[in-house]
Design an enzyme around this catalytic site. Sequence first.
Site, mmCIF file in Angstrom:
data_model
loop_
_atom_site.group_PDB
_atom_site.id
_atom_site.type_symbol
_atom_site.label_atom_id
_atom_site.label_comp_id
_atom_site.label_asym_id
_atom_site.label_seq_id
_atom_site.Cartn_x
_atom_site.Cartn_y
_atom_site.Cartn_z
ATOM 1 N N GLU A 173 10.226 19.381 -23.908
ATOM 2 C CA GLU A 173 9.382 19.817 -22.621
ATOM 3 C C GLU A 173 9.922 21.025 -21.901
ATOM 4 O OE1 GLU A 173 6.705 18.224 -21.736
ATOM 5 O OE2 GLU A 173 6.946 16.183 -22.726
ATOM 6 N N LYS B 235 7.688 23.481 -12.712
ATOM 7 C CA LYS B 235 6.833 22.303 -12.548
ATOM 8 C C LYS B 235 6.855 22.111 -11.172
ATOM 9 C CE LYS B 235 5.681 18.006 -13.262
ATOM 10 N NZ LYS B 235 5.521 16.622 -14.078
ATOM 11 N N ARG C 175 -2.284 22.573 -12.925
ATOM 12 C CA ARG C 175 -1.607 21.579 -13.405
ATOM 13 C C ARG C 175 -1.891 21.132 -15.044
ATOM 14 N NH1 ARG C 175 1.130 16.345 -10.363
ATOM 15 N NH2 ARG C 175 2.429 15.587 -12.077
ATOM 16 N N LYS D 218 3.430 11.654 -10.931
ATOM 17 C CA LYS D 218 2.398 11.025 -11.658
ATOM 18 C C LYS D 218 3.068 9.601 -12.074
ATOM 19 C CE LYS D 218 -0.253 14.358 -14.132
ATOM 20 N NZ LYS D 218 -0.758 15.021 -15.468
ATOM 21 N N ARG E 146 0.836 -1.243 -0.184
ATOM 22 C CA ARG E 146 -0.056 0.059 -0.024
ATOM 23 C C ARG E 146 0.945 1.302 0.080
ATOM 24 N NH1 ARG E 146 -3.512 -2.991 3.663
ATOM 25 N NH2 ARG E 146 -5.002 -3.861 2.478
ATOM 26 N N HIS F 17 -0.867 13.259 -28.502
ATOM 27 C CA HIS F 17 -1.325 11.908 -28.197
ATOM 28 C C HIS F 17 -1.794 11.549 -29.396
ATOM 29 C CE1 HIS F 17 -3.257 9.023 -25.826
ATOM 30 N NE2 HIS F 17 -4.018 9.146 -26.862
ATOM 31 N N ASN G 27 -0.080 19.948 -19.953
ATOM 32 C CA ASN G 27 -0.432 19.220 -21.015
ATOM 33 C C ASN G 27 -0.380 20.071 -22.196
ATOM 34 O OD1 ASN G 27 -0.854 16.902 -19.260
ATOM 35 N ND2 ASN G 27 -2.908 17.903 -18.834
ATOM 36 N N GLU H 142 -4.080 17.716 -10.257
ATOM 37 C CA GLU H 142 -4.804 18.113 -11.377
ATOM 38 C C GLU H 142 -6.327 18.428 -11.376
ATOM 39 O OE1 GLU H 142 -2.602 16.621 -14.877
ATOM 40 O OE2 GLU H 142 -4.457 16.672 -15.919
ATOM 41 N N HIS I 139 7.827 10.567 -27.537
ATOM 42 C CA HIS I 139 6.948 11.409 -26.955
ATOM 43 C C HIS I 139 7.149 12.932 -26.752
ATOM 44 C CE1 HIS I 139 4.164 12.532 -23.647
ATOM 45 N NE2 HIS I 139 4.995 13.095 -23.094
ATOM 46 N N HIS J 152 0.000 18.435 -25.725
ATOM 47 C CA HIS J 152 -0.203 16.834 -25.332
ATOM 48 C C HIS J 152 -1.373 16.381 -26.224
ATOM 49 C CE1 HIS J 152 3.120 17.370 -22.738
ATOM 50 N NE2 HIS J 152 3.138 16.247 -22.277
HETATM 51 P P1 NAD Z 1 13.045 6.448 -21.760
HETATM 52 O O1 NAD Z 1 12.768 6.200 -20.286
HETATM 53 O O2 NAD Z 1 12.316 5.129 -22.795
HETATM 54 O O3 NAD Z 1 14.302 6.695 -22.327
HETATM 55 C C1 NAD Z 1 14.622 7.051 -23.612
HETATM 56 C C2 NAD Z 1 15.820 6.075 -23.852
HETATM 57 O O4 NAD Z 1 16.941 6.758 -23.384
HETATM 58 C C3 NAD Z 1 15.656 4.615 -23.521
HETATM 59 O O5 NAD Z 1 15.943 3.701 -24.404
HETATM 60 C C4 NAD Z 1 16.733 4.543 -22.508
HETATM 61 O O6 NAD Z 1 17.325 3.340 -22.250
HETATM 62 C C5 NAD Z 1 17.666 5.637 -22.758
HETATM 63 N N1 NAD Z 1 18.272 6.291 -21.749
HETATM 64 C C6 NAD Z 1 17.998 6.924 -20.614
HETATM 65 N N2 NAD Z 1 18.932 7.680 -20.128
HETATM 66 C C7 NAD Z 1 20.030 7.552 -20.810
HETATM 67 C C8 NAD Z 1 21.299 7.806 -20.601
HETATM 68 N N3 NAD Z 1 21.760 8.569 -19.482
HETATM 69 N N4 NAD Z 1 22.265 7.569 -21.406
HETATM 70 C C9 NAD Z 1 21.881 6.612 -22.350
HETATM 71 N N5 NAD Z 1 20.901 6.075 -22.615
HETATM 72 C C10 NAD Z 1 19.875 6.583 -21.938
HETATM 73 O O7 NAD Z 1 12.083 7.709 -22.156
HETATM 74 P P2 NAD Z 1 11.857 9.192 -21.658
HETATM 75 O O8 NAD Z 1 11.647 10.131 -22.933
HETATM 76 O O9 NAD Z 1 12.734 9.464 -20.615
HETATM 77 O O10 NAD Z 1 10.373 8.975 -20.886
HETATM 78 C C11 NAD Z 1 9.297 8.813 -21.514
HETATM 79 C C12 NAD Z 1 8.198 8.033 -20.708
HETATM 80 O O11 NAD Z 1 7.783 9.371 -19.658
HETATM 81 C C13 NAD Z 1 6.992 7.765 -21.338
HETATM 82 O O12 NAD Z 1 6.260 6.691 -20.771
HETATM 83 C C14 NAD Z 1 5.964 8.791 -20.834
HETATM 84 O O13 NAD Z 1 4.495 8.399 -20.658
HETATM 85 C C15 NAD Z 1 6.460 9.167 -19.502
HETATM 86 N N6 NAD Z 1 6.032 10.681 -19.012
HETATM 87 C C16 NAD Z 1 5.810 10.644 -17.671
HETATM 88 C C17 NAD Z 1 5.562 11.840 -17.269
HETATM 89 C C18 NAD Z 1 4.911 11.840 -15.769
HETATM 90 O O14 NAD Z 1 4.676 12.979 -15.273
HETATM 91 N N7 NAD Z 1 5.051 10.977 -14.871
HETATM 92 C C19 NAD Z 1 5.866 13.127 -17.958
HETATM 93 C C20 NAD Z 1 6.198 13.001 -19.144
HETATM 94 C C21 NAD Z 1 6.419 11.676 -19.915
HETATM 95 N N1 GLY Z 2 3.651 15.661 -17.171
HETATM 96 C C1 GLY Z 2 2.448 16.372 -16.864
HETATM 97 C C2 GLY Z 2 2.340 16.570 -15.351
HETATM 98 O O1 GLY Z 2 3.225 15.997 -14.776
HETATM 99 O O2 GLY Z 2 1.337 16.942 -15.093
#
Ligand code: NAD
Ligand code: GLY
Length: 366
Positions: A182, A224, A239, A140, A118, A250, A243, A234, A264, A246
Amino acid sequence: MGVELAGRSYEVRIGAGLLENAAQHCAPMLRKKSVPVVTDDSVASHWREPLAASFAAAGFDTAWHVLPAGEQAKSWQHLAGLCDWLLAREVERGDQVLALGGGVIGDLTGFAASVLKRGCGFIQLPTTLLAQVDSSVGGKTAINTSAGKNLVGAFHQPSLVLADLDALATLPDREMRAGYAEVIKYGILGDAAFFDWLDANGSDVLARDRAALGHAVATSVAAKAKIVAEDERETTGTRALLNLGHTFGHALEAETGFSDKLLHGESVALGMVLAARYSARRSLMSETDADRVTRAIDAAGLPAEIAALGLDCDGARLAGHMRHDKKMDAGSLPFILLRGIGEAFVARDVELANVAAFLDEQLQAH
Ligand code: NAD
Ligand code: GLY
């Protein structure tokens, strides 16, 4: 820098050498000598050794759960595997799980931490620019299901975020640019002066100049943190401004199958151009400002023209993807539009048929 949330405040530390000194930063929060770390195989190839060495030097063991790199790690299957692994390690509520990687690892690990017994603690060690400026801050967490992206998740704040600028040295250029989308977003949505600064210094940020990168990450995280502190879940609309780009983005991601065709951050970049042009079309912002947004995205090497994607679809099909957006609210879809650079707002009067007609024009342009 702090994220101020009643009872759940935490620090985001930004700087160089944080992974190599991670043990010192994390130790005050650790109750056991064995520390679980979740990462992916690409990140592990660069950063497992320095992180493990830091903990070993401080008298800790690290136990590693290494997933395949890529979006597919955010699945029921990998969530179950991770929870089972953490349970086998007897991780308890007061323990911390370390998430070393990009948004994928952070989202999956955060979600596992939110449901394990939990709710246990987790520490974000973001290694992509996107994760440092966006996903590691704000709590998130989510996985994807066959019904869509991020549809199953929770708000669960980390205990600490260590954004090591050195980690970005090994990040592929395309991922760096995707994260930069971003960064520009914070300027476009609420900080015209930061947008101007990026206009002048964006190439240095992308080249990983230490001072420029540090300023860009710190300014983004501060923006942020302020928004999250105001509207953690949100619910007030504040918040939702994050987006920006987005909803259009999307639809583009869905049309390209959430594949490498459009990352993304790339879809958000093009989504922000479309949001700016649509805002100008509705005479909400000037064409001049919409052109400035387009130029800034293009100058960063990010996609700025939907027609250039060569999609085999029309506006109605793209608008159809938007109907499945998780932000749908009682049959209407809030859009983040612009009154100018730095002046985003939530528009609740947007008709998808109108958006579809606008997208038809954009798909045929040039
Ligand atoms: P990711 O985590 O897939 O990383 C991108 C690529 O880079 C991967 O292949 C990874 O192995 C590689 N990588 C990461 N760090 C590295 C480094 N220092 N050196 C070499 N390679 C490296 O992608 P991302 O763009 O970081 O994240 C995308 C994800 O984040 C999506 O799933 C999206 O939905 C999510 N997201 C979440 C939020 C949130 O608020 N929680 C906000 C925006 C995006
Ligand atoms: N990435 C959008 C949020 O964190 O609300």
